[in-house]
Design a protein around this motif. Structure first.
Motif, PDB file in Angstrom:
ATOM      1  N   ILE A  35       0.869  -1.174   0.000  1.00  0.00           N
ATOM      2  CA  ILE A  35       0.000   0.000   0.000  1.00  0.00           C
ATOM      3  C   ILE A  35       0.911   1.231   0.000  1.00  0.00           C
ATOM      4  CG2 ILE A  35      -1.777   1.278   1.282  1.00  0.00           C
ATOM      5  CD1 ILE A  35      -2.659  -1.490   0.057  1.00  0.00           C
ATOM      6  N   GLY A  36       0.630   2.170  -0.880  1.00  0.00           N
ATOM      7  CA  GLY A  36       1.442   3.371  -1.012  1.00  0.00           C
ATOM      8  C   GLY A  36       2.469   3.301  -2.130  1.00  0.00           C
ATOM      9  N   ALA A  37       2.699   2.105  -2.701  1.00  0.00           N
ATOM     10  CA  ALA A  37       3.660   1.961  -3.796  1.00  0.00           C
ATOM     11  C   ALA A  37       3.159   2.712  -5.030  1.00  0.00           C
ATOM     12  CB  ALA A  37       3.865   0.491  -4.136  1.00  0.00           C
ATOM     13  N   GLU A  38       4.085   3.290  -5.771  1.00  0.00           N
ATOM     14  CA  GLU A  38       3.729   3.968  -7.021  1.00  0.00           C
ATOM     15  C   GLU A  38       3.821   2.977  -8.171  1.00  0.00           C
ATOM     16  OE1 GLU A  38       4.594   8.581  -7.112  1.00  0.00           O
ATOM     17  OE2 GLU A  38       6.436   7.416  -6.925  1.00  0.00           O
ATOM     18  N   ILE A  39       2.831   3.025  -9.044  1.00  0.00           N
ATOM     19  CA  ILE A  39       2.782   2.165 -10.230  1.00  0.00           C
ATOM     20  C   ILE A  39       2.291   2.996 -11.407  1.00  0.00           C
ATOM     21  CG2 ILE A  39       2.433  -0.030  -9.015  1.00  0.00           C
ATOM     22  CD1 ILE A  39      -0.590   0.287  -9.537  1.00  0.00           C
ATOM     23  N   TRP A  40       2.537   2.498 -12.620  1.00  0.00           N
ATOM     24  CA  TRP A  40       1.964   3.076 -13.837  1.00  0.00           C
ATOM     25  C   TRP A  40       0.640   2.375 -14.106  1.00  0.00           C
ATOM     26  CZ3 TRP A  40       3.830   7.294 -15.864  1.00  0.00           C
ATOM     27  CH2 TRP A  40       5.186   7.548 -15.931  1.00  0.00           C
ATOM     28  N   VAL A  53       0.278   6.449 -10.271  1.00  0.00           N
ATOM     29  CA  VAL A  53      -0.679   6.488  -9.163  1.00  0.00           C
ATOM     30  C   VAL A  53      -0.085   5.685  -8.009  1.00  0.00           C
ATOM     31  CG1 VAL A  53      -2.699   6.734 -10.666  1.00  0.00           C
ATOM     32  CG2 VAL A  53      -1.919   4.455  -9.997  1.00  0.00           C
ATOM     33  N   ARG A  54      -0.762   5.710  -6.884  1.00  0.00           N
ATOM     34  CA  ARG A  54      -0.351   4.915  -5.725  1.00  0.00           C
ATOM     35  C   ARG A  54      -1.402   3.844  -5.433  1.00  0.00           C
ATOM     36  NH1 ARG A  54       3.994   6.749  -3.005  1.00  0.00           N
ATOM     37  NH2 ARG A  54       4.605   8.889  -3.409  1.00  0.00           N
TER      38      ARG A  54
END
Length: 92
Positions: A35-40, A53-54
Motif C-alpha cells: 500500500i502506497g507503492a507507485e505504479i503506472w 498512481v499509488r
C-alpha cells in the motif's frame, strides 16, 4: 524490482480458467507492491496515456469474481491488473 515490467495479462477468467488463478495473481501483486507503492496505470485503453498512481487499501483483489484489479489513487477507483506496469519499467 525496479526496471522490470510487471505484466498480468491473464486476468480474465476467459483466459485463465477462473477465480483461483486471479486470486493468486492478486496475492503476487500485493506481495510485490505494498500500500502506497507507485505504479503506472493505463486508465483506459492500454494503447493510451499512462499515469503514475499509488496503490491504496485494499490493494489487489478479484472484483465480482471476474477481474483481477488494484485500488489506486487519482480518481480511478480500481484498475485491471492487465493495465498496470511497475513504475520505472519500460513501456510502449
Amino acid at each position: 524490482m525496479a526496471g522490470e515490467t510487471f505484466y498480468v495479462d491473464q486476468c480474465s477468467p476467459r483466459r485463465d480458467g477462473g477465480f483461483l488463478e486471479m486470486a493468486s495473481q492478486c496475492e503476487a501483486f500485493n506481495a510485490r507492491f505494498a500500500i502506497g507503492a507507485e505504479i503506472w496505470v493505463f486508465p483506459g485503453d492500454v494503447r493510451g496515456r499512462m499515469e503514475a498512481v499509488r496503490v491504496v487499501e485494499p490493494g489487489a483483489y478479484v472484483l465480482s469474481g471476474h477481474t483481477a484489479v488494484v485500488q489506486v489513487t487519482g480518481g480511478h477507483g480500481c484498475i485491471a491488473l492487465s493495465h498496470v506496469r511497475e513504475l520505472g519499467a519500460p513501456f510502449g
